[in-house]
Design a protein around this motif. Structure first.
Motif, PDB file in Angstrom:
ATOM      1  N   MET A  91       9.500   3.365   9.461  1.00 23.50           N
ATOM      2  CA  MET A  91       8.564   3.207  10.576  1.00 23.50           C
ATOM      3  C   MET A  91       7.919   4.538  10.971  1.00 23.50           C
ATOM      4  N   ASP A  92       7.936   5.480  10.048  1.00 22.51           N
ATOM      5  CA  ASP A  92       7.357   6.796  10.303  1.00 22.51           C
ATOM      6  C   ASP A  92       5.907   6.813   9.817  1.00 22.51           C
ATOM      7  N   LYS A  93       4.974   7.088  10.725  1.00 26.07           N
ATOM      8  CA  LYS A  93       3.547   7.059  10.380  1.00 26.07           C
ATOM      9  C   LYS A  93       3.164   8.158   9.396  1.00 26.07           C
ATOM     10  N   ASN A  94       4.041   9.151   9.221  1.00 31.79           N
ATOM     11  CA  ASN A  94       3.769  10.184   8.224  1.00 31.79           C
ATOM     12  C   ASN A  94       3.922   9.653   6.798  1.00 31.79           C
ATOM     13  N   PHE A  95       4.662   8.565   6.656  1.00 27.27           N
ATOM     14  CA  PHE A  95       4.881   7.987   5.339  1.00 27.27           C
ATOM     15  C   PHE A  95       4.178   6.645   5.165  1.00 27.27           C
ATOM     16  N   PHE A  96       4.055   5.878   6.264  1.00 23.67           N
ATOM     17  CA  PHE A  96       3.433   4.555   6.212  1.00 23.67           C
ATOM     18  C   PHE A  96       2.379   4.439   7.303  1.00 23.67           C
ATOM     19  N   GLU A  97       1.136   4.325   6.898  1.00 22.99           N
ATOM     20  CA  GLU A  97       0.040   4.224   7.847  1.00 22.99           C
ATOM     21  C   GLU A  97       0.185   2.974   8.704  1.00 22.99           C
ATOM     22  N   ASP A  98      -0.001   3.124  10.006  1.00 22.10           N
ATOM     23  CA  ASP A  98       0.110   2.011  10.953  1.00 22.10           C
ATOM     24  C   ASP A  98       1.394   1.219  10.684  1.00 22.10           C
ATOM     25  N   PRO A  99       2.557   1.847  10.823  1.00 17.08           N
ATOM     26  CA  PRO A  99       3.827   1.250  10.378  1.00 17.08           C
ATOM     27  C   PRO A  99       4.246  -0.026  11.097  1.00 17.08           C
ATOM     28  N   THR A 100       3.729  -0.267  12.305  1.00 15.68           N
ATOM     29  CA  THR A 100       4.137  -1.476  13.029  1.00 15.68           C
ATOM     30  C   THR A 100       3.361  -2.710  12.575  1.00 15.68           C
ATOM     31  N   THR A 101       2.343  -2.530  11.728  1.00 17.94           N
ATOM     32  CA  THR A 101       1.553  -3.650  11.214  1.00 17.94           C
ATOM     33  C   THR A 101       2.167  -4.167   9.912  1.00 17.94           C
ATOM     34  N   PHE A 102       2.326  -5.481   9.803  1.00 20.06           N
ATOM     35  CA  PHE A 102       2.860  -6.074   8.576  1.00 20.06           C
ATOM     36  C   PHE A 102       1.726  -6.129   7.552  1.00 20.06           C
ATOM     37  N   ASP A 103       1.831  -5.304   6.522  1.00 17.89           N
ATOM     38  CA  ASP A 103       0.730  -5.160   5.562  1.00 17.89           C
ATOM     39  C   ASP A 103       1.279  -5.043   4.140  1.00 17.89           C
ATOM     40  N   PRO A 104       1.416  -6.162   3.432  1.00 20.99           N
ATOM     41  CA  PRO A 104       1.935  -6.125   2.057  1.00 20.99           C
ATOM     42  C   PRO A 104       1.078  -5.302   1.106  1.00 20.99           C
ATOM     43  N   SER A 105      -0.204  -5.125   1.426  1.00 21.18           N
ATOM     44  CA  SER A 105      -1.088  -4.406   0.510  1.00 21.18           C
ATOM     45  C   SER A 105      -0.702  -2.946   0.347  1.00 21.18           C
ATOM     46  N   ARG A 106       0.092  -2.412   1.287  1.00 18.14           N
ATOM     47  CA  ARG A 106       0.492  -1.013   1.150  1.00 18.14           C
ATOM     48  C   ARG A 106       1.338  -0.816  -0.124  1.00 18.14           C
ATOM     49  N   PHE A 107       1.974  -1.886  -0.607  1.00 19.36           N
ATOM     50  CA  PHE A 107       2.767  -1.777  -1.835  1.00 19.36           C
ATOM     51  C   PHE A 107       1.944  -2.095  -3.087  1.00 19.36           C
ATOM     52  N   GLU A 108       0.706  -2.482  -2.888  1.00 22.94           N
ATOM     53  CA  GLU A 108      -0.192  -2.711  -4.012  1.00 22.94           C
ATOM     54  C   GLU A 108      -1.141  -1.527  -4.195  1.00 22.94           C
ATOM     55  N   ALA A 109      -1.159  -0.620  -3.237  1.00 27.32           N
ATOM     56  CA  ALA A 109      -2.057   0.535  -3.292  1.00 27.32           C
ATOM     57  C   ALA A 109      -1.622   1.499  -4.400  1.00 27.32           C
ATOM     58  N   LYS A 110      -2.593   2.251  -4.887  1.00 29.31           N
ATOM     59  CA  LYS A 110      -2.307   3.204  -5.958  1.00 29.31           C
ATOM     60  C   LYS A 110      -1.609   4.447  -5.428  1.00 29.31           C
ATOM     61  N   LYS A 111      -1.742   4.701  -4.126  1.00 28.99           N
ATOM     62  CA  LYS A 111      -1.113   5.873  -3.535  1.00 28.99           C
ATOM     63  C   LYS A 111       0.406   5.695  -3.548  1.00 28.99           C
ATOM     64  N   PRO A 112       1.135   6.583  -4.232  1.00 29.12           N
ATOM     65  CA  PRO A 112       2.596   6.420  -4.319  1.00 29.12           C
ATOM     66  C   PRO A 112       3.288   6.681  -2.990  1.00 29.12           C
ATOM     67  N   ILE A 113       4.389   5.996  -2.777  1.00 27.47           N
ATOM     68  CA  ILE A 113       5.204   6.214  -1.580  1.00 27.47           C
ATOM     69  C   ILE A 113       6.121   7.403  -1.843  1.00 27.47           C
ATOM     70  N   PRO A 114       6.195   8.378  -0.939  1.00 30.58           N
ATOM     71  CA  PRO A 114       7.039   9.562  -1.175  1.00 30.58           C
ATOM     72  C   PRO A 114       8.489   9.175  -1.464  1.00 30.58           C
ATOM     73  N   PRO A 115       9.162   9.900  -2.358  1.00 31.10           N
ATOM     74  CA  PRO A 115      10.564   9.597  -2.697  1.00 31.10           C
ATOM     75  C   PRO A 115      11.463   9.611  -1.460  1.00 31.10           C
ATOM     76  N   CYS A 116      12.443   8.741  -1.470  1.00 35.14           N
ATOM     77  CA  CYS A 116      13.493   8.687  -0.438  1.00 35.14           C
ATOM     78  C   CYS A 116      12.961   8.367   0.951  1.00 35.14           C
ATOM     79  N   THR A 117      11.805   7.700   1.028  1.00 34.25           N
ATOM     80  CA  THR A 117      11.284   7.254   2.317  1.00 34.25           C
ATOM     81  C   THR A 117      11.347   5.734   2.454  1.00 34.25           C
TER      82      THR A 117
END
Length: 355
Positions: A263-289
């Protein structure tokens, strides 16, 4: 330890699991049809617990006998509670009941181990058939074979690790789809399209089809981000270190909490919004987050197994049914995993069969 872990990993990795997809698919389809027959209300949480336990017994451990599975299920229900209890061995406590349940589990598994030993010896069973057969095949030059009790200990560990988290994710997917018609429709569209592309007369899912379920798995991933199955876990520092301005001496026990990064906005944009597309984006999720399955060398080895099982369950649900909550205001409570507090009773409505 390394040989045991290698044995588990060799069976649970994608290359091995793809050979068990059809078996898993048939089990899940049969169980779903059996549970929903002549019923319009189903207790989803208990059904998912029963279903995931049955699949684990058959696919992971090669235990097919219905009587044995029901007996193990009853004993493990007690053992699961003891696993999260305070270890005080007094009459009437969950811990004491768990110790008694473990003895019953041992008594049920020992004959199965003996039978598999005989089948391995006469060549009617392959070491790749299931995890128990894999454990029994560990040994050879300079390697001491596992004892029966060591095999049972690892059987219990793997069952506990693989069962409740898989049942939780499936239950929470049912909960989410009951509350969000748009996501339900998108998942159903994806699943129906997969079936429409099927060629030939085989009606069981294939490994290729499971890997086409991109959106469905993105929803599951986002659900685990917002409501992680495991709140956190303990780790022990292996050296003196400093974190966020705090000194942590070697040997201290620390507790990591999944929601702190999920739920950290530094790793997940608008973290309180349910958005499955964030896992389809090409931008990789930082390790261990993003850590619903842990991370690093201690990452859960059953994450691929959980993915395949969850996707198969959702596939059969959305292509055959739509559903609604009996208790629309049902809250989520941790037990210690997050579950709908009243067991998620749902009203099932059959949809036209999709071939």
């Amino acid at each position: 330890y390394l040989l045991v872990k290698q044995g588990m990993v060799s069976f649970l990795k994608a290359e091995s699991l793809q050979h068990h997809v059809k078996h898993m698919d048939r089990l899940i389809k049969a169980s779903l049809l059996r549970e929903s027959k002549d019923r319009d209300v189903v207790q989803a949480v208990q059904f998912m617990k029963n279903l995931t336990f049955e699949v684990a017994c058959c696919v992971l451990f090669g235990v097919e006998d219905e009587v044995v599975i029901k007996g193990l299920m009853s004993d493990f229900a007690v053992a699961f509670k003891a696993f999260w209890s305070i270890p005080i061995n007094l009459p009437g406590t969950n811990y004491t009941r768990g110790l008694a349940a473990r003895k019953r589990i041992v008594a049920k598994i020992l004959p199965i181990i003996q039978k598999k030993k005989e089948e391995l010896a006469n060549g009617t069973l392959s070491p790749r058939n299931d995890v128990i057969a894999c454990f029994l095949s560990i040994g050879g030059e300079n390697v001491v074979p596992l004892s029966d009790l060591e095999i049972i200990d690892n059987f219990i560990f793997l069952m506990i690790a693989s069962h409740d988290t898989a049942a939780n994710l499936s239950s929470m997917m049912i909960w989410k789809l009951a509350r969000d018609k748009e996501i339900y429709n998108k998942i159903r569209e994806e699943q129906v399209n997969i079936l429409a592309q099927r060629q030939g007369g085989d009606e069981t899912l294939t490994w290729i089809e499971v890997n086409k379920m991109k959106y469905t798995w993105s929803v599951a991933q986002e659900l685990m981000r917002v409501i992680p199955p495991l709140f956190g876990n303990f780790r022990t520092t292996t050296a003196d270190t400093t974190f966020a301005g705090y000194d942590l001496p070697k040997g201290w026990q620390v507790f990591w909490v999944a929601c702190e990064t999920h739920m950290d906005k530094n790793f997940f944009e608008d973290p309180t919004t349910f958005d499955p597309s964030r896992f389809e984006a090409k931008k990789p999720i930082p390790p261990c987050t993003y850590i619903p399955f842990g991370a690093g060398m201690h990452q859960c080895i059953g994450n691929e197994y959980a993915r395949v099982k969850t996707l198969t369950i959702v596939h059969h649900l959305v292509t055959r049914f739509e559903w609604s909550q009996v208790n629309p205001n049902e809250k989520i409570s941790r037990q210690p995993l997050p579950y709908p507090s009243t067991g998620l009773p749902i009203k099932l409505v059959s949809k036209p069969a999709v071939l």
